[in-house]
Enzyme design. Structure first.
Site, PDB file in Angstrom:
ATOM      1  N   GLY A  48      -8.069   6.307  -0.156  1.00  0.00           N
ATOM      2  CA  GLY A  48      -6.621   6.103  -0.094  1.00  0.00           C
ATOM      3  C   GLY A  48      -5.794   6.711  -1.202  1.00  0.00           C
ATOM      4  O   GLY A  48      -4.616   7.016  -1.006  1.00  0.00           O
ATOM      5  N   ASP A 103      -4.333   3.436  -4.324  1.00  0.00           N
ATOM      6  CA  ASP A 103      -3.185   3.599  -3.446  1.00  0.00           C
ATOM      7  C   ASP A 103      -2.392   2.295  -3.388  1.00  0.00           C
ATOM      8  O   ASP A 103      -1.173   2.287  -3.466  1.00  0.00           O
ATOM      9  CB  ASP A 103      -3.628   4.025  -2.027  1.00  0.00           C
ATOM     10  CG  ASP A 103      -4.730   3.150  -1.440  1.00  0.00           C
ATOM     11  OD1 ASP A 103      -5.288   2.286  -2.152  1.00  0.00           O
ATOM     12  OD2 ASP A 103      -5.052   3.333  -0.251  1.00  0.00           O
ATOM     13  N   ASP A 106      -3.816  -5.084  -3.182  1.00  0.00           N
ATOM     14  CA  ASP A 106      -3.462  -6.140  -2.228  1.00  0.00           C
ATOM     15  C   ASP A 106      -3.985  -7.462  -2.806  1.00  0.00           C
ATOM     16  O   ASP A 106      -3.366  -8.034  -3.691  1.00  0.00           O
ATOM     17  CB  ASP A 106      -4.097  -5.739  -0.882  1.00  0.00           C
ATOM     18  CG  ASP A 106      -3.683  -6.613   0.279  1.00  0.00           C
ATOM     19  OD1 ASP A 106      -2.621  -7.226   0.218  1.00  0.00           O
ATOM     20  OD2 ASP A 106      -4.434  -6.687   1.266  1.00  0.00           O
ATOM     21  N   LYS A 134       1.174  -5.418  -4.013  1.00  0.00           N
ATOM     22  CA  LYS A 134       1.669  -6.551  -3.212  1.00  0.00           C
ATOM     23  C   LYS A 134       1.449  -7.850  -3.996  1.00  0.00           C
ATOM     24  O   LYS A 134       0.413  -8.507  -3.826  1.00  0.00           O
ATOM     25  CB  LYS A 134       0.872  -6.652  -1.904  1.00  0.00           C
ATOM     26  CG  LYS A 134       1.086  -5.544  -0.893  1.00  0.00           C
ATOM     27  CD  LYS A 134       0.240  -5.824   0.364  1.00  0.00           C
ATOM     28  CE  LYS A 134       0.368  -4.745   1.390  1.00  0.00           C
ATOM     29  NZ  LYS A 134      -0.570  -4.930   2.530  1.00  0.00           N
ATOM     30  N   PHE A 155       1.853  -4.680   6.298  1.00  0.00           N
ATOM     31  CA  PHE A 155       0.843  -3.627   6.456  1.00  0.00           C
ATOM     32  C   PHE A 155       1.516  -2.257   6.473  1.00  0.00           C
ATOM     33  O   PHE A 155       2.425  -2.011   7.260  1.00  0.00           O
ATOM     34  CB  PHE A 155       0.011  -3.831   7.732  1.00  0.00           C
ATOM     35  CG  PHE A 155      -1.145  -2.881   7.776  1.00  0.00           C
ATOM     36  CD1 PHE A 155      -2.281  -3.117   7.013  1.00  0.00           C
ATOM     37  CD2 PHE A 155      -1.070  -1.705   8.513  1.00  0.00           C
ATOM     38  CE1 PHE A 155      -3.339  -2.216   7.001  1.00  0.00           C
ATOM     39  CE2 PHE A 155      -2.122  -0.796   8.512  1.00  0.00           C
ATOM     40  CZ  PHE A 155      -3.252  -1.053   7.757  1.00  0.00           C
ATOM     41  N   ASP A 162      -4.187   4.302   5.351  1.00  0.00           N
ATOM     42  CA  ASP A 162      -4.529   4.492   6.763  1.00  0.00           C
ATOM     43  C   ASP A 162      -4.452   3.211   7.571  1.00  0.00           C
ATOM     44  O   ASP A 162      -4.514   2.104   7.029  1.00  0.00           O
ATOM     45  CB  ASP A 162      -5.970   5.027   6.884  1.00  0.00           C
ATOM     46  CG  ASP A 162      -6.990   3.947   6.564  1.00  0.00           C
ATOM     47  OD1 ASP A 162      -6.911   3.346   5.470  1.00  0.00           O
ATOM     48  OD2 ASP A 162      -7.862   3.672   7.415  1.00  0.00           O
ATOM     49  N   ARG A 168      -3.089   8.835   7.136  1.00  0.00           N
ATOM     50  CA  ARG A 168      -3.146   9.182   5.699  1.00  0.00           C
ATOM     51  C   ARG A 168      -2.315  10.416   5.377  1.00  0.00           C
ATOM     52  O   ARG A 168      -1.879  10.611   4.254  1.00  0.00           O
ATOM     53  CB  ARG A 168      -4.593   9.464   5.277  1.00  0.00           C
ATOM     54  CG  ARG A 168      -5.516   8.260   5.353  1.00  0.00           C
ATOM     55  CD  ARG A 168      -6.814   8.576   4.603  1.00  0.00           C
ATOM     56  NE  ARG A 168      -7.900   7.670   4.917  1.00  0.00           N
ATOM     57  CZ  ARG A 168      -8.094   6.477   4.351  1.00  0.00           C
ATOM     58  NH1 ARG A 168      -7.245   6.033   3.446  1.00  0.00           N
ATOM     59  NH2 ARG A 168      -9.123   5.723   4.686  1.00  0.00           N
TER      60      ARG A 168
HETATM   61  P1  IMP Z   1      -7.639  -5.338  -2.151  1.00  0.00           P
HETATM   62  O1  IMP Z   1      -9.073  -5.208  -2.573  1.00  0.00           O
HETATM   63  O2  IMP Z   1      -7.395  -6.552  -1.298  1.00  0.00           O
HETATM   64  O3  IMP Z   1      -6.660  -5.269  -3.323  1.00  0.00           O
HETATM   65  O4  IMP Z   1      -7.317  -4.146  -1.169  1.00  0.00           O
HETATM   66  C1  IMP Z   1      -7.278  -2.880  -1.590  1.00  0.00           C
HETATM   67  C2  IMP Z   1      -7.583  -1.894  -0.477  1.00  0.00           C
HETATM   68  O5  IMP Z   1      -7.293  -2.397   0.837  1.00  0.00           O
HETATM   69  C3  IMP Z   1      -6.681  -0.711  -0.652  1.00  0.00           C
HETATM   70  O6  IMP Z   1      -7.255   0.231  -1.535  1.00  0.00           O
HETATM   71  C4  IMP Z   1      -6.534  -0.200   0.755  1.00  0.00           C
HETATM   72  O7  IMP Z   1      -7.605   0.676   1.046  1.00  0.00           O
HETATM   73  C5  IMP Z   1      -6.619  -1.434   1.610  1.00  0.00           C
HETATM   74  N1  IMP Z   1      -5.265  -1.944   1.951  1.00  0.00           N
HETATM   75  C6  IMP Z   1      -4.649  -3.035   1.466  1.00  0.00           C
HETATM   76  N2  IMP Z   1      -3.430  -3.188   1.987  1.00  0.00           N
HETATM   77  C7  IMP Z   1      -3.246  -2.154   2.838  1.00  0.00           C
HETATM   78  C8  IMP Z   1      -2.145  -1.744   3.701  1.00  0.00           C
HETATM   79  O8  IMP Z   1      -1.067  -2.345   3.784  1.00  0.00           O
HETATM   80  N3  IMP Z   1      -2.356  -0.605   4.405  1.00  0.00           N
HETATM   81  C9  IMP Z   1      -3.513   0.125   4.359  1.00  0.00           C
HETATM   82  N4  IMP Z   1      -4.548  -0.217   3.567  1.00  0.00           N
HETATM   83  C10 IMP Z   1      -4.420  -1.350   2.818  1.00  0.00           C
HETATM   84 MG    MG Z   2      -7.914   2.037  -1.486  1.00  0.00          MG
END
Ligand code: IMP
Ligand code: MG
Length: 182
Positions: A48, A103, A106, A134, A155, A162, A168
């Site tokens: 990403g 990228d 979350d 976020k 989202f 993606d 992407r």
């Molecule tokens: P985390 O581990 O929950 O912080 O998520 C991180 C990964 O989840 C990011 O690097 C993205 O690859 C994916 N991700 C989280 N939110 C989104 C979104 O809104 N759109 C697309 N990919 C996301």
């Molecule tokens: Mg990622």
């Protein structure tokens, strides 16, 4: 393009390419000041972060390195819970200032996981640079020092992000249009 359809779902434009570039410049300036003499190693998390990493790097002025990595699942014989293996790092981590490039942050699980492994490898300090953050979804304590754009818990696709492998390549960032959900 104000709407795009990906895998049958409609996404509407949320952050334009121009807004993204402005936010990248602001964060790059901050990094240029903070890490001026630190010879940082930037580690971009694939897939990403490739667009953000590229645009960010072009604005960095200090002596620095970049490498790209992935988190891969262990095979079935391993019992280390949900910790995933870092692959692709060939550089020396010990004693260095590391900046993880993401990228989007979350829940924070990904950067938490990576930070723990980099600490094990002896990183001197670890910073996070993410295009999108976020806060409403964030559950970890790792400080997010360089967040270019703070977003609600929606989202998003585009500029590296993606939806099931697609989107992407979009230059702008789009949000899932709630009307078209389900
Ligand atoms: P985390 O581990 O929950 O912080 O998520 C991180 C990964 O989840 C990011 O690097 C993205 O690859 C994916 N991700 C989280 N939110 C989104 C979104 O809104 N759109 C697309 N990919 C996301
Ligand atoms: Mg990622």
């Amino acid at each position: 393009m104000s709407n795009v359809v990906i895998h049958g779902k409609t996404f509407k434009i949320k952050i334009t390419a121009a807004e993204i570039q402005k936010a990248v410049t602001v964060v790059a300036k901050k990094i240029n000041t903070d890490l001026k003499d630190k010879k940082p190693l930037f580690l971009a998390v694939l897939n990403g972060s490739f667009m953000f990493a590229s645009d960010l790097m072009k604005e960095l002025k200090m002596e620095c390195e970049i490498s790209f990595m992935k988190l891969a699942s262990y095979d079935g014989t391993c019992t280390t819970g949900n910790i995933k293996q870092l692959i692709g790092i060939n550089e020396e981590i010990k004693g260095r200032t590391i900046v993880i490039i993401e990228d989007i942050v979350d829940t924070g699980s990904t950067i938490h996981n990576i930070s723990e492994q980099l600490k094990e490898l002896g990183a001197h300090e670890i910073k996070i640079a993410t295009l999108l953050f976020k806060p409403e979804a964030y559950t970890k304590a790792v400080p997010i020092e360089y967040a270019a754009i703070v977003v609600p818990n929606d989202f998003l696709v585009g500029y590296g992000l993606d939806y099931n492998g697609l989107g992407r390549n979009l230059a702008d960032i789009y949000v899932l249009d709630s009307i078209s959900e389900s």
